[in-house]
Scaffold this active site. Structure first.
Site, PDB file in Angstrom:
ATOM      1  N   ASP A  20      -1.071  -9.246  -6.837  1.00  0.00           N
ATOM      2  CA  ASP A  20      -1.943 -10.368  -7.228  1.00  0.00           C
ATOM      3  C   ASP A  20      -1.444 -11.716  -6.722  1.00  0.00           C
ATOM      4  O   ASP A  20      -1.771 -12.762  -7.296  1.00  0.00           O
ATOM      5  CB  ASP A  20      -2.095 -10.429  -8.752  1.00  0.00           C
TER       6      ASP A  20
ATOM      7  N   HIS B 115      23.320   2.543   0.027  1.00  0.00           N
ATOM      8  CA  HIS B 115      22.194   2.077   0.823  1.00  0.00           C
ATOM      9  C   HIS B 115      21.961   0.581   0.641  1.00  0.00           C
ATOM     10  O   HIS B 115      21.002   0.022   1.164  1.00  0.00           O
ATOM     11  CB  HIS B 115      20.930   2.862   0.433  1.00  0.00           C
TER      12      HIS B 115
ATOM     13  N   ASP C  73      31.230 -16.783  -3.637  1.00  0.00           N
ATOM     14  CA  ASP C  73      31.632 -17.824  -4.596  1.00  0.00           C
ATOM     15  C   ASP C  73      30.778 -17.797  -5.859  1.00  0.00           C
ATOM     16  O   ASP C  73      30.251 -18.833  -6.292  1.00  0.00           O
ATOM     17  CB  ASP C  73      31.570 -19.204  -3.938  1.00  0.00           C
TER      18      ASP C  73
END
Length: 406
Positions: A123, A311, A318
């Site tokens: 949407d 995968h 940081d």
């Protein structure tokens, strides 16, 4: 003054999702709530186990009148299984295959340019992006049942980056339509599809998202954005002050990226790589190893993930510093992703998000990673060294054929 590589904007909400076990329920819930439009691209769409639940959600949406576009890659997925193709078509899901291989398959170097990004926009308001295919966490098409879930990540996001993804997906859809029409000598229809691609523009949703997080969507293609993702990595690595953690499935970085990591380690930044520890493919496994020596010598720590297939394509820099940086996406740090494939990564500058990702990677390294000992690496057998060298040379030869330098 450095050029602007990309702009991070405020007002995003980005949630980290680990594995299909977290992604699929969120994805299905969004599809079941869809009112007008679902755009979906993936490299692999498998129809085993929990992956079928995603297909069912697409069909439910299409049956109630939601415009539903699905694009799969011609190598990662190939032709959809006929029974599922028929069911999707009957439900009203519009499906296309990106760059089908044809009779010569991958013998043609132009066929090496794949659709590797994993994107879904519902949407025009919510985006899913990451490295997770439509593939059950405990199933591998080549290796069967897995004893532990595949290690991978995605994000669910709202904000301005949703429109960027939606525009890119709409443009690709109509360009693929134009190519199909042109191949069938339907030139007026092809021109109309190209005009539709050019006109694709997403109006931002009229919602108040609040201050939110700073984030951006980085897209890689073979026209305008050839090196955006790699440059974002290099820039973030150069700015690191305390710590770099990268988890990457297929890790064969080019010279500039290798040097950036070595320089970071030598200036006192703790650099940790979580890489694939299980044999999956010959090239993926062996071509990576020749680059390990220089990284280890510079002080980079390499952890090989063993419980299942890694995968993930993520990084966090940081996390507890003044400028936390994180990325989650589809791009490996290898030539296929950085030079040839369409990829998509979300970059987030937010302390809570970065610290969440860091905690999950730390857990994986502690409970599933094996530290690669530099001495043991240097003493690996002549047989292993030979396989590594063959794979690396073949990779360089393949790049030479495509006309790319890496």
């Amino acid at each position: 003054m450095a050029s602007v590589l990309f702009e991070l904007t405020e007002g995003h909400q980005v949630q980290l999702l680990q594995g299909a076990q977290e992604l699929f329920p969120a994805l299905i819930a969004a599809m079941d709530a869809a009112l007008s439009d679902i755009q979906f691209e993936t490299y692999i769409f498998d129809f085993t186990g929990t992956a079928t639940e995603v297909a069912q959600a697409l069909m439910r949406a299409a049956r109630r009148g939601v415009r539903t576009h699905l694009v799969v890659d011609g190598v990662g997925t190939g032709r959809l299984p006929q029974d599922w193709a028929d069911r999707l078509r009957a439900a009203g899901v519009h499906c296309r295959v990106y760059s089908p291989l044809g009779p010569l398959g991958l013998l043609l170097p132009r066929r090496w340019r794949r659709l590797h990004r994993k994107l879904c926009v519902v949407d025009g308001r919510v985006l899913f992006c990451g490295g997770i295919n439509v593939l059950d966490d405990f199933h591998d098409p080549n290796h069967g049942r897995l004893v532990a879930p595949r290690f991978d990540f995605a994000v669910q996001a709202t904000g301005a980056l949703v429109g960027v993804a939606s525009d890119a997906m709409e443009q690709l859809w109509w360009r693929m339509q134009a190519v199909r029409d042109a191949s069938q000598r339907r030139l007026p229809e092809a021109l109309q599809a190209l005009r539709a691609a050019s006109a694709a523009h997403h109006a931002p949703p009229d919602v108040d998202s609040g201050p939110g997080m700073r984030a951006a969507l980085l897209l890689r293609d073979n026209v305008r954005h050839r090196s955006r993702i790699e440059k974002a990595y290099r820039r973030a690595i150069a700015a690191a002050r305390e710590e770099i953690i990268i988890a990457n499935a297929y890790f064969v970085p080019g010279r500039k990226l290798r040097v950036a990591l070595q320089m970071a380690a030598r200036r006192g930044v703790r650099v940790r790589l979580l890489l694939q520890g299980r044999y999956e493919y010959f090239m993926q496994y062996h071509a990576a190893r020749p680059v390990y020596g220089a990284l280890l010598k510079a002080g980079v720590e390499i952890h090989e993930y063993a419980p299942s297939f890694l995968h993930a394509k993520v990084a966090v820099i940081d996390a507890h510093g003044a400028r936390p940086w994180a990325t989650v996406g589809s791009s490996n740090l290898d030539p296929l992703s950085l030079l040839l494939a369409r990829e998509a990564n979300v970059v987030v500058e937010d302390a809570a998000f970065a610290q969440d990702l860091r905690a999950r990677l730390e857990h994986a390294m502690l409970h599933g990673g094996r530290v690669l000992d530099p001495t043991r690496y240097a003493l690996r057998s002549w047989h292993e060294r030979a396989l590594d060298r063959v794979a690396f040379v073949l990779m360089r030869l393949a790049l030479w054929v495509t006309g790319n330098r890496y």
